[in-house]
Write a protein that holds these residues in place. Structure first.
Motif, PDB file in Angstrom:
ATOM      1  N   LEU A 183      -7.513 -16.335   4.804  1.00 54.59           N
ATOM      2  CA  LEU A 183      -7.363 -14.884   4.704  1.00 54.59           C
ATOM      3  C   LEU A 183      -6.837 -14.528   3.319  1.00 54.59           C
ATOM      4  CD1 LEU A 183      -5.658 -14.044   8.152  1.00 54.59           C
ATOM      5  CD2 LEU A 183      -8.102 -14.215   7.612  1.00 54.59           C
ATOM      6  N   VAL A 184      -7.138 -13.314   2.869  1.00 61.38           N
ATOM      7  CA  VAL A 184      -6.719 -12.845   1.549  1.00 61.38           C
ATOM      8  C   VAL A 184      -5.823 -11.620   1.730  1.00 61.38           C
ATOM      9  CG1 VAL A 184      -7.505 -12.144  -0.748  1.00 61.38           C
ATOM     10  CG2 VAL A 184      -8.913 -13.696   0.627  1.00 61.38           C
ATOM     11  N   GLY A 185      -4.802 -11.518   0.882  1.00 69.59           N
ATOM     12  CA  GLY A 185      -3.780 -10.482   1.063  1.00 69.59           C
ATOM     13  C   GLY A 185      -4.212  -9.076   0.700  1.00 69.59           C
ATOM     14  N   TYR A 186      -5.242  -8.587   1.345  1.00 67.10           N
ATOM     15  CA  TYR A 186      -5.705  -7.208   1.130  1.00 67.10           C
ATOM     16  C   TYR A 186      -4.902  -6.246   2.008  1.00 67.10           C
ATOM     17  CZ  TYR A 186      -9.878  -8.973  -1.311  1.00 67.10           C
ATOM     18  OH  TYR A 186     -10.751  -9.575  -2.194  1.00 67.10           O
ATOM     19  N   ARG A 187      -3.700  -5.916   1.567  1.00 72.43           N
ATOM     20  CA  ARG A 187      -2.817  -5.076   2.388  1.00 72.43           C
ATOM     21  C   ARG A 187      -3.384  -3.679   2.630  1.00 72.43           C
ATOM     22  NH1 ARG A 187      -0.198  -1.856  -1.438  1.00 72.43           N
ATOM     23  NH2 ARG A 187      -0.314  -2.738  -3.528  1.00 72.43           N
ATOM     24  N   MET A 188      -4.179  -3.167   1.674  1.00 71.18           N
ATOM     25  CA  MET A 188      -4.713  -1.819   1.853  1.00 71.18           C
ATOM     26  C   MET A 188      -5.704  -1.738   3.009  1.00 71.18           C
ATOM     27  SD  MET A 188      -2.850  -0.635  -0.394  1.00 71.18           S
ATOM     28  CE  MET A 188      -3.257   1.021   0.098  1.00 71.18           C
ATOM     29  N   HIS A 189      -6.222  -2.857   3.470  1.00 78.19           N
ATOM     30  CA  HIS A 189      -7.166  -2.858   4.590  1.00 78.19           C
ATOM     31  C   HIS A 189      -6.491  -2.512   5.913  1.00 78.19           C
ATOM     32  CE1 HIS A 189     -10.428  -5.557   2.526  1.00 78.19           C
ATOM     33  NE2 HIS A 189      -9.889  -4.680   1.701  1.00 78.19           N
TER      34      HIS A 189
END
Length: 394
Positions: A183-189
């Protein structure tokens, strides 16, 4: 042997700081650590007294996460996780012994779950850790992710996932071979106002999307920091702040681009050395005919705005990606979704992905990260050649 950049691996000061628009008020209060049943812990954060991953309460199983790279952004993640209902800090990986001691005491991580960069492969035999969150300089991500995967632990990696698409693919392959998730830290998702715009777009509220603009930038300070070292960062502003505009264009428009053009401007070649971009303007073309115009810079403050227009309406987010409350409006009025720390929401939802097989509204897997890396590669190629770069679908 540990990698040669140990002190810098602790300097991850990255980026800036919610779940779908249907999050209930109680869910948001829980994410902020204010829901009934929360109690003040000695660590100075709200904690659930019936932590099922610790004291044997009847809560849902928690994702036990080791943080790798104990810099300022990791500190933000660790503090935010004190309010999580589904995730907790269970391990620490650092090249600085004093940080391991300090963080271990603060976040209740026992010595047996603290590792350095030379010995963290031993997490393979650590039953207290489910996943490792890599929060180190970009150029270290690939090798560290492969080691974590080989140790049989899920990988969560800060964005950009790697310094180029080839390295990103290596990470995906290693995790697939090991049978673990990436997983990648795309917090805005997981941010509510962002997700409300996506919901409206899917519902057809904007009609056919015509144009997106993404402005991302700040004036960078210390010229000796790792973000201005190509060997560690893989580039400059585009790798750090520009990826928000790239990813934002994709989730706002709802498509992946098929071509890229780009131009680079450098006013300070001393500070921004060869291979470290200062300001990049780039344009994206989408299959529907929609276009995007974006700016990524390390030389201008107060740039954090997304704007999208369609045949029937518009959406604007400003700030669009910052840590504080995201603010926005559409042709229907102000957006007013509740705010909680982005990383609290991110880690709770990632726990649902890894433990329960949940599917997020917007993907956060390795393939999502790889798409952004392919676009970054194309932008740099366009800057170097002055020619439009075509992108293959997928």
């Amino acid at each position: 042997m540990p990698p040669p950049f140990l002190p810098v691996a602790e300097a991850k000061e990255t980026k800036m700081e919610n779940q779908s628009a249907g999050i209930s008020r109680r869910r948001m209060l829980q994410a902020m650590g204010l829901a009934a049943g929360a109690a003040w812990s000695p660590m100075g954060a709200w904690a659930d007294p019936s932590d099922s991953a610790g004291a044997g309460g009847n809560q849902e199983t928690k994702l036990r996460v080791a943080l790798m790279g104990l810099g300022s952004y990791a500190a933000r993640v660790a503090e935010a996780m004190q309010s999580c209902k589904r995730a907790r800090v269970a391990g620490l990986i650092s090249g600085t012994p004093s940080k391991l001691q300090e963080w271990g005491t603060k976040f209740g991580v026992p010595e047996k779950n603290r590792y350095d960069y030379g010995n963290f492969d031993r997490i393979k035999d650590d039953p207290d850790i489910d996943a490792v969150y890599i929060i180190t300089p970009n150029a270290l991500h690939r090798d560290q992710a492969i080691r974590v995967a080989k140790a049989g632990k899920h990988v969560i990696c800060e964005k950009p996932m790697a310094v180029n698409a080839k390295e990103g693919q290596d990470m995906i392959d290693a995790c697939a071979d090991a049978g673990v998730k990436l997983l990648v830290g795309y917090r805005m998702h997981f941010e509510p106002n962002t997700l409300e715009v996506i919901r409206m777009r899917k519902a057809g509220d904007f009609g056919n999307i015509l144009f997106f603009q993404g402005l991302c930038g700040f004036r960078i300070g210390d010229p000796n920091q790792w973000r201005l070292d190509k060997a560690l960062a893989g580039g400059g502003s585009l790798m750090d702040i520009g990826i928000y505009a790239i990813n934002g264009a994709r989730y706002m428009v709802g498509e992946d681009p098929v071509w890229v053009t780009a131009q680079q401007t450098k006013t300070d070649p001393i500070k921004f050395k060869e291979g470290v971009d200062e300001t990049v303007q780039f344009q994206l073309g989408f299959p529907s005919g929609a276009v995007a115009s974006c700016l990524s810079t390390y030389q201008m403050n107060h740039l954090d705005r997304f704007f999208m227009t369609g045949e029937q309406g518009f959406a604007e987010l400003q700030p669009a990606t910052g840590y504080g409350p995201i603010q926005g409006r559409t042709h229907k009025g102000e957006l007013a979704q509740p705010h909680a720390m982005h990383q609290t929401l991110q880690m709770d939802e990632m726990a649902g992905i890894l433990l329960d097989g949940n599917t997020p509204v917007v993907p956060v897997d390795g393939e999502e990260g790889l798409k952004d890396l392919k676009i970054i590669d194309a932008i740099y190629a366009a800057c170097d050649t002055g020619r439009r770069q075509e992108l293959r679908p997928g």
